[in-house]
Design a protein around this motif. Sequence first.
Motif, PDB file in Angstrom:
ATOM      1  N   THR A 260      67.677  40.567  61.567  1.00 50.07           N
ATOM      2  CA  THR A 260      67.453  41.272  60.310  1.00 50.07           C
ATOM      3  C   THR A 260      66.316  42.272  60.458  1.00 50.07           C
ATOM      4  O   THR A 260      66.399  43.402  59.973  1.00 50.07           O
ATOM      5  CB  THR A 260      67.147  40.274  59.181  1.00 50.07           C
ATOM      6  N   VAL A 261      65.257  41.862  61.148  1.00 49.59           N
ATOM      7  CA  VAL A 261      64.117  42.761  61.376  1.00 49.59           C
ATOM      8  C   VAL A 261      64.573  44.013  62.111  1.00 49.59           C
ATOM      9  O   VAL A 261      64.175  45.139  61.780  1.00 49.59           O
ATOM     10  CB  VAL A 261      62.998  42.037  62.142  1.00 49.59           C
ATOM     11  N   LYS A 262      65.420  43.848  63.113  1.00 49.60           N
ATOM     12  CA  LYS A 262      65.906  45.009  63.877  1.00 49.60           C
ATOM     13  C   LYS A 262      66.654  45.985  62.969  1.00 49.60           C
ATOM     14  O   LYS A 262      66.467  47.201  63.056  1.00 49.60           O
ATOM     15  CB  LYS A 262      66.824  44.548  65.006  1.00 49.60           C
ATOM     16  N   ARG A 263      67.506  45.425  62.095  1.00 51.18           N
ATOM     17  CA  ARG A 263      68.259  46.317  61.207  1.00 51.18           C
ATOM     18  C   ARG A 263      67.332  46.976  60.192  1.00 51.18           C
ATOM     19  O   ARG A 263      67.473  48.158  59.882  1.00 51.18           O
ATOM     20  CB  ARG A 263      69.382  45.565  60.490  1.00 51.18           C
ATOM     21  N   LEU A 264      66.388  46.200  59.671  1.00 44.81           N
ATOM     22  CA  LEU A 264      65.465  46.767  58.696  1.00 44.81           C
ATOM     23  C   LEU A 264      64.656  47.905  59.307  1.00 44.81           C
ATOM     24  O   LEU A 264      64.505  48.974  58.697  1.00 44.81           O
ATOM     25  CB  LEU A 264      64.530  45.685  58.154  1.00 44.81           C
ATOM     26  N   VAL A 265      64.149  47.701  60.504  1.00 45.94           N
ATOM     27  CA  VAL A 265      63.344  48.742  61.143  1.00 45.94           C
ATOM     28  C   VAL A 265      64.187  49.984  61.414  1.00 45.94           C
ATOM     29  O   VAL A 265      63.720  51.119  61.253  1.00 45.94           O
ATOM     30  CB  VAL A 265      62.692  48.213  62.431  1.00 45.94           C
ATOM     31  N   ALA A 266      65.448  49.785  61.807  1.00 45.26           N
ATOM     32  CA  ALA A 266      66.327  50.935  62.017  1.00 45.26           C
ATOM     33  C   ALA A 266      66.477  51.743  60.730  1.00 45.26           C
ATOM     34  O   ALA A 266      66.509  52.986  60.755  1.00 45.26           O
ATOM     35  CB  ALA A 266      67.688  50.465  62.517  1.00 45.26           C
ATOM     36  N   LEU A 267      66.549  51.054  59.586  1.00 44.35           N
ATOM     37  CA  LEU A 267      66.635  51.749  58.310  1.00 44.35           C
ATOM     38  C   LEU A 267      65.309  52.408  57.938  1.00 44.35           C
ATOM     39  O   LEU A 267      65.283  53.536  57.430  1.00 44.35           O
ATOM     40  CB  LEU A 267      67.070  50.768  57.219  1.00 44.35           C
TER      41      LEU A 267
ATOM     42  N   LEU B 223      57.863  41.660  60.831  1.00 46.99           N
ATOM     43  CA  LEU B 223      58.407  42.939  60.399  1.00 46.99           C
ATOM     44  C   LEU B 223      57.358  44.037  60.531  1.00 46.99           C
ATOM     45  O   LEU B 223      57.666  45.151  60.981  1.00 46.99           O
ATOM     46  CB  LEU B 223      58.902  42.823  58.962  1.00 46.99           C
ATOM     47  N   ASP B 224      56.117  43.742  60.150  1.00 43.85           N
ATOM     48  CA  ASP B 224      55.029  44.711  60.309  1.00 43.85           C
ATOM     49  C   ASP B 224      54.893  45.148  61.768  1.00 43.85           C
ATOM     50  O   ASP B 224      54.796  46.342  62.075  1.00 43.85           O
ATOM     51  CB  ASP B 224      53.700  44.103  59.841  1.00 43.85           C
ATOM     52  N   ARG B 225      54.854  44.170  62.671  1.00 44.30           N
ATOM     53  CA  ARG B 225      54.665  44.479  64.087  1.00 44.30           C
ATOM     54  C   ARG B 225      55.832  45.316  64.624  1.00 44.30           C
ATOM     55  O   ARG B 225      55.631  46.273  65.380  1.00 44.30           O
ATOM     56  CB  ARG B 225      54.520  43.196  64.903  1.00 44.30           C
TER      57      ARG B 225
ATOM     58  N   GLU C 293      55.567  48.954  66.302  1.00 48.44           N
ATOM     59  CA  GLU C 293      56.092  49.193  67.652  1.00 48.44           C
ATOM     60  C   GLU C 293      57.121  50.320  67.661  1.00 48.44           C
ATOM     61  O   GLU C 293      57.311  50.988  68.688  1.00 48.44           O
ATOM     62  CB  GLU C 293      56.713  47.907  68.207  1.00 48.44           C
ATOM     63  N   ALA C 294      57.757  50.536  66.521  1.00 46.60           N
ATOM     64  CA  ALA C 294      58.746  51.611  66.408  1.00 46.60           C
ATOM     65  C   ALA C 294      58.101  52.950  66.054  1.00 46.60           C
ATOM     66  O   ALA C 294      58.801  53.941  65.848  1.00 46.60           O
ATOM     67  CB  ALA C 294      59.792  51.248  65.359  1.00 46.60           C
ATOM     68  N   GLY C 295      56.776  52.969  65.994  1.00 45.53           N
ATOM     69  CA  GLY C 295      56.062  54.197  65.693  1.00 45.53           C
ATOM     70  C   GLY C 295      55.863  54.473  64.218  1.00 45.53           C
ATOM     71  O   GLY C 295      55.442  55.568  63.841  1.00 45.53           O
TER      72      GLY C 295
END
Length: 300
Positions: free
Chosen positions: A68-75, A116-118, A122-124
Amino acid sequence: MDREIGFASMAGIDYWAFCYYSTRHNPALADLDSGLRRYLTSTKKHEIHFCLILETNFLGPVEDWPETVKRLVALLKDPAYQTVAGGRPLLFLFDPGKMEKWAGSSDTVKAMLSQLDRAALEAGLQEPYMAAQGGEPRRVSAWVEKFDLDAVSAYTASETGEDGEYPYSALAAANRRFWEECKTLAKQTIPIVNVGWDNRPRRNSAEQARKLRGPWYLPPTPAELAQHLKSAIDWERANPEYTEADAIIIYAWNESDEGGWLVPTLSEGDARLQAVKTVLRTRALATSPAPGRTPSAAAP
Protein backbone atom coordinates in the motif's frame (compact mmCIF):
# COMPACT_ATOMS: atom_id res chain seq x y z
CA MET A 1 -14.64 12.86 -16.08
CA ASP A 2 -13.27 15.43 -18.52
CA ARG A 3 -16.49 17.45 -18.23
CA GLU A 4 -16.40 17.33 -14.43
CA ILE A 5 -12.76 18.44 -14.40
CA GLY A 6 -13.77 21.34 -16.63
CA PHE A 7 -16.59 22.38 -14.30
CA ALA A 8 -14.36 22.21 -11.20
CA SER A 9 -11.56 24.14 -12.88
CA MET A 10 -13.98 26.81 -14.13
CA ALA A 11 -15.12 27.39 -10.54
CA GLY A 12 -11.56 27.90 -9.32
CA ILE A 13 -11.43 24.72 -7.23
CA ASP A 14 -7.81 23.63 -6.84
CA TYR A 15 -8.11 20.00 -5.76
CA TRP A 16 -10.39 17.01 -5.32
CA ALA A 17 -9.95 14.68 -2.33
CA PHE A 18 -10.50 11.10 -3.51
CA CYS A 19 -11.22 8.27 -1.10
CA TYR A 20 -8.53 5.59 -1.50
CA TYR A 21 -9.72 2.03 -2.17
CA SER A 22 -7.36 -0.95 -2.06
CA THR A 23 -8.66 -3.32 -4.71
CA ARG A 24 -5.74 -5.78 -4.42
CA HIS A 25 -7.68 -8.18 -2.18
CA ASN A 26 -11.18 -6.86 -2.81
CA PRO A 27 -12.01 -6.46 -6.50
CA ALA A 28 -15.54 -5.46 -5.51
CA LEU A 29 -14.14 -2.03 -4.62
CA ALA A 30 -13.19 -1.39 -8.25
CA ASP A 31 -16.42 0.53 -8.92
CA LEU A 32 -15.74 2.84 -5.98
CA ASP A 33 -12.18 3.38 -7.25
CA SER A 34 -13.32 4.22 -10.76
CA GLY A 35 -13.44 7.98 -10.15
CA LEU A 36 -9.76 8.16 -9.23
CA ARG A 37 -8.77 5.82 -12.07
CA ARG A 38 -10.65 7.92 -14.62
CA TYR A 39 -9.15 11.11 -13.26
CA LEU A 40 -5.60 9.71 -13.41
CA THR A 41 -6.01 8.74 -17.06
CA SER A 42 -7.67 11.99 -18.14
CA THR A 43 -5.67 14.25 -20.43
CA LYS A 44 -7.24 17.19 -18.56
CA LYS A 45 -6.15 16.23 -15.02
CA HIS A 46 -3.61 19.08 -15.02
CA GLU A 47 -6.60 21.44 -14.65
CA ILE A 48 -7.29 20.32 -11.07
CA HIS A 49 -5.05 18.73 -8.45
CA PHE A 50 -5.96 15.75 -6.27
CA CYS A 51 -5.19 14.29 -2.88
CA LEU A 52 -6.27 11.19 -0.97
CA ILE A 53 -8.46 10.27 1.99
CA LEU A 54 -7.41 7.04 3.72
CA GLU A 55 -10.11 5.09 5.54
CA THR A 56 -9.24 1.96 7.51
CA ASN A 57 -12.12 -0.06 6.06
CA PHE A 58 -10.65 0.28 2.57
CA LEU A 59 -6.91 -0.05 3.19
CA GLY A 60 -6.83 -3.83 2.78
CA PRO A 61 -5.14 -6.31 5.15
CA VAL A 62 -2.65 -4.79 7.57
CA GLU A 63 0.04 -7.18 6.31
CA ASP A 64 -0.36 -5.60 2.88
CA TRP A 65 0.74 -2.19 4.17
CA PRO A 66 4.22 -2.27 2.50
CA GLU A 67 2.53 -2.68 -0.90
CA THR A 68 0.00 0.00 0.00
CA VAL A 69 2.86 2.37 0.84
CA LYS A 70 4.37 1.78 -2.60
CA ARG A 71 1.11 2.64 -4.32
CA LEU A 72 0.52 5.66 -2.11
CA VAL A 73 3.98 7.05 -2.79
CA ALA A 74 3.50 6.53 -6.53
CA LEU A 75 0.34 8.66 -6.28
CA LEU A 76 2.03 11.27 -4.08
CA LYS A 77 4.71 11.64 -6.76
CA ASP A 78 2.15 12.50 -9.44
CA PRO A 79 2.75 16.11 -10.57
CA ALA A 80 -0.97 16.79 -10.03
CA TYR A 81 -0.89 15.76 -6.36
CA GLN A 82 -1.86 18.63 -4.03
CA THR A 83 0.79 19.95 -1.67
CA VAL A 84 0.51 22.33 1.30
CA ALA A 85 2.77 23.92 3.93
CA GLY A 86 5.70 24.49 1.62
CA GLY A 87 5.42 21.41 -0.57
CA ARG A 88 4.17 18.58 1.66
CA PRO A 89 1.68 16.15 0.00
CA LEU A 90 -1.76 16.58 1.57
CA LEU A 91 -3.22 13.37 3.04
CA PHE A 92 -6.46 13.03 5.01
CA LEU A 93 -7.01 10.15 7.47
CA PHE A 94 -10.71 9.44 8.01
CA ASP A 95 -11.46 8.30 11.58
CA PRO A 96 -7.86 7.23 12.30
CA GLY A 97 -8.99 5.85 15.66
CA LYS A 98 -10.13 2.75 13.76
CA MET A 99 -6.59 2.23 12.54
CA GLU A 100 -5.54 1.29 16.07
CA LYS A 101 -7.84 -1.73 16.12
CA TRP A 102 -6.87 -2.64 12.55
CA ALA A 103 -3.13 -2.44 13.23
CA GLY A 104 -3.20 -3.82 16.77
CA SER A 105 -1.86 -0.85 18.72
CA SER A 106 -1.25 2.88 18.52
CA ASP A 107 2.50 2.27 18.37
CA THR A 108 2.00 0.09 15.31
CA VAL A 109 -0.06 2.81 13.64
CA LYS A 110 2.68 5.36 14.32
CA ALA A 111 5.29 2.96 12.94
CA MET A 112 3.23 2.38 9.79
CA LEU A 113 2.74 6.09 9.19
CA SER A 114 6.45 6.64 9.80
CA GLN A 115 7.12 4.01 7.13
CA LEU A 116 5.03 6.08 4.73
CA ASP A 117 6.98 9.21 5.72
CA ARG A 118 10.31 7.48 5.07
CA ALA A 119 9.16 6.11 1.73
CA ALA A 120 8.04 9.59 0.65
CA LEU A 121 11.41 11.07 1.65
CA GLU A 122 13.29 8.32 -0.17
CA ALA A 123 11.23 9.12 -3.26
CA GLY A 124 12.42 12.72 -3.12
CA LEU A 125 9.22 14.11 -1.61
CA GLN A 126 8.60 15.90 1.67
CA GLU A 127 6.79 14.14 4.50
CA PRO A 128 3.03 13.99 3.87
CA TYR A 129 0.92 16.56 5.69
CA MET A 130 -1.55 14.32 7.53
CA ALA A 131 -4.88 15.70 8.69
CA ALA A 132 -7.25 13.64 10.86
CA GLN A 133 -10.93 13.74 9.93
CA GLY A 134 -13.69 13.17 12.46
CA GLY A 135 -16.84 14.66 13.87
CA GLU A 136 -15.97 15.97 17.33
CA PRO A 137 -12.90 18.26 17.53
CA ARG A 138 -11.68 17.05 20.93
CA ARG A 139 -11.74 13.44 19.77
CA VAL A 140 -9.97 14.32 16.51
CA SER A 141 -7.44 16.39 18.42
CA ALA A 142 -6.64 13.38 20.59
CA TRP A 143 -5.92 11.35 17.45
CA VAL A 144 -3.59 14.07 16.18
CA GLU A 145 -1.59 13.87 19.40
CA LYS A 146 -1.70 10.08 19.66
CA PHE A 147 -0.51 9.38 16.12
CA ASP A 148 1.73 12.44 15.63
CA LEU A 149 -0.45 13.89 12.87
CA ASP A 150 -0.36 17.47 11.64
CA ALA A 151 -3.87 18.91 11.71
CA VAL A 152 -7.53 18.53 12.63
CA SER A 153 -10.17 18.46 9.91
CA ALA A 154 -13.47 16.76 9.07
CA TYR A 155 -15.18 14.94 6.24
CA THR A 156 -18.47 16.53 7.23
CA ALA A 157 -19.49 18.51 10.31
CA SER A 158 -23.25 18.41 10.59
CA GLU A 159 -23.33 17.75 14.35
CA THR A 160 -25.83 15.49 16.07
CA GLY A 161 -29.27 16.40 17.34
CA GLU A 162 -32.97 15.81 17.01
CA ASP A 163 -34.21 14.05 13.90
CA GLY A 164 -35.73 16.68 11.65
CA GLU A 165 -35.21 19.39 9.06
CA TYR A 166 -33.18 22.53 9.72
CA PRO A 167 -32.21 25.56 7.63
CA TYR A 168 -28.85 25.67 5.87
CA SER A 169 -27.79 28.47 8.23
CA ALA A 170 -27.79 25.91 11.08
CA LEU A 171 -25.36 23.72 9.13
CA ALA A 172 -23.09 26.68 8.42
CA ALA A 173 -23.16 27.53 12.12
CA ALA A 174 -22.20 23.93 12.99
CA ASN A 175 -19.20 24.21 10.66
CA ARG A 176 -18.11 27.45 12.30
CA ARG A 177 -18.36 25.88 15.75
CA PHE A 178 -16.04 23.13 14.50
CA TRP A 179 -13.45 25.68 13.35
CA GLU A 180 -13.69 27.66 16.56
CA GLU A 181 -13.31 24.62 18.80
CA CYS A 182 -10.23 23.54 16.85
CA LYS A 183 -8.83 27.01 17.50
CA THR A 184 -9.68 26.72 21.20
CA LEU A 185 -7.74 23.44 21.25
CA ALA A 186 -4.79 25.28 19.65
CA LYS A 187 -4.59 22.78 16.81
CA GLN A 188 -3.64 23.27 13.19
CA THR A 189 -6.90 23.18 11.25
CA ILE A 190 -8.14 22.53 7.73
CA PRO A 191 -11.65 24.00 7.95
CA ILE A 192 -14.63 22.05 6.66
CA VAL A 193 -17.33 23.71 4.55
CA ASN A 194 -20.53 21.70 4.12
CA VAL A 195 -22.41 22.28 0.88
CA GLY A 196 -25.22 20.35 2.52
CA TRP A 197 -26.19 17.31 4.59
CA ASP A 198 -29.23 15.08 4.12
CA ASN A 199 -28.65 11.35 4.56
CA ARG A 200 -32.29 10.29 4.20
CA PRO A 201 -31.66 8.50 0.86
CA ARG A 202 -29.40 6.12 2.78
CA ARG A 203 -32.11 5.28 5.32
CA ASN A 204 -33.29 2.34 3.24
CA SER A 205 -34.03 -0.06 6.09
CA ALA A 206 -35.32 0.16 9.65
CA GLU A 207 -31.80 -0.47 10.96
CA GLN A 208 -30.28 2.24 8.79
CA ALA A 209 -33.07 4.67 9.70
CA ARG A 210 -32.27 4.13 13.38
CA LYS A 211 -28.50 4.33 12.84
CA LEU A 212 -28.65 7.47 10.71
CA ARG A 213 -31.13 9.46 12.79
CA GLY A 214 -30.33 13.11 13.22
CA PRO A 215 -30.74 16.48 11.59
CA TRP A 216 -30.88 17.12 7.86
CA TYR A 217 -30.70 20.52 6.29
CA LEU A 218 -32.40 22.43 3.51
CA PRO A 219 -30.15 22.88 0.47
CA PRO A 220 -28.30 26.20 0.33
CA THR A 221 -29.19 28.91 -2.12
CA PRO A 222 -26.18 29.93 -4.23
CA ALA A 223 -25.94 33.12 -2.17
CA GLU A 224 -25.95 31.17 1.12
CA LEU A 225 -23.24 28.84 -0.15
CA ALA A 226 -21.09 31.74 -1.34
CA GLN A 227 -21.42 33.51 1.99
CA HIS A 228 -20.47 30.38 3.96
CA LEU A 229 -17.41 29.69 1.81
CA LYS A 230 -16.32 33.31 2.10
CA SER A 231 -16.68 33.15 5.88
CA ALA A 232 -14.41 30.08 5.97
CA ILE A 233 -11.77 31.84 3.88
CA ASP A 234 -12.03 34.93 6.10
CA TRP A 235 -11.69 32.75 9.21
CA GLU A 236 -8.64 31.02 7.80
CA ARG A 237 -6.98 34.32 6.94
CA ALA A 238 -7.77 35.75 10.38
CA ASN A 239 -6.14 32.75 12.11
CA PRO A 240 -2.86 32.07 10.25
CA GLU A 241 -1.26 30.58 13.36
CA TYR A 242 -3.76 27.70 13.20
CA THR A 243 -4.03 27.31 9.41
CA GLU A 244 -0.50 26.67 8.19
CA ALA A 245 -1.79 24.38 5.41
CA ASP A 246 -3.70 27.31 3.87
CA ALA A 247 -6.37 24.84 2.76
CA ILE A 248 -10.11 24.29 3.06
CA ILE A 249 -12.02 21.10 2.30
CA ILE A 250 -15.56 21.25 0.94
CA TYR A 251 -18.15 18.53 1.49
CA ALA A 252 -18.61 17.57 -1.23
CA TRP A 253 -18.18 17.32 -4.98
CA ASN A 254 -20.66 14.47 -5.51
CA GLU A 255 -21.98 12.97 -2.25
CA SER A 256 -25.42 13.33 -3.78
CA ASP A 257 -27.13 10.68 -1.65
CA GLU A 258 -25.95 12.45 1.51
CA GLY A 259 -27.08 15.89 0.41
CA GLY A 260 -23.67 17.40 -0.31
CA TRP A 261 -22.71 18.21 -3.90
CA LEU A 262 -21.18 20.85 -6.15
CA VAL A 263 -21.40 18.84 -9.36
CA PRO A 264 -23.99 20.30 -11.78
CA THR A 265 -27.48 18.81 -11.62
CA LEU A 266 -30.55 18.74 -13.83
CA SER A 267 -32.50 20.94 -11.41
CA GLU A 268 -29.85 23.56 -10.61
CA GLY A 269 -27.40 23.44 -13.50
CA ASP A 270 -24.05 24.86 -12.37
CA ALA A 271 -25.51 27.52 -10.04
CA ARG A 272 -23.53 26.27 -7.03
CA LEU A 273 -20.26 26.31 -8.96
CA GLN A 274 -20.95 29.81 -10.22
CA ALA A 275 -21.41 30.90 -6.60
CA VAL A 276 -18.13 29.24 -5.63
CA LYS A 277 -16.41 30.87 -8.61
CA THR A 278 -17.50 34.32 -7.44
CA VAL A 279 -15.89 33.76 -4.04
CA LEU A 280 -12.71 32.11 -5.28
CA ARG A 281 -12.15 34.74 -7.95
CA THR A 282 -12.16 37.39 -5.20
CA ARG A 283 -9.70 35.32 -3.18
CA ALA A 284 -7.38 34.90 -6.17
CA LEU A 285 -7.32 38.68 -6.68
CA ALA A 286 -6.00 39.28 -3.14
CA THR A 287 -2.74 41.17 -3.40
CA SER A 288 -1.08 39.75 -0.29
CA PRO A 289 -1.23 36.57 1.81
CA ALA A 290 -2.63 36.50 5.31
CA PRO A 291 -0.29 37.94 7.98
CA GLY A 292 2.43 35.53 9.00
CA ARG A 293 1.59 33.01 6.29
CA THR A 294 3.88 31.41 3.75
CA PRO A 295 1.71 30.99 0.63
CA SER A 296 1.15 27.41 -0.47
CA ALA A 297 -0.54 25.68 -3.37
CA ALA A 298 -3.67 24.77 -1.46
CA ALA A 299 -7.08 26.34 -1.65
CA PRO A 300 -10.67 25.17 -1.41
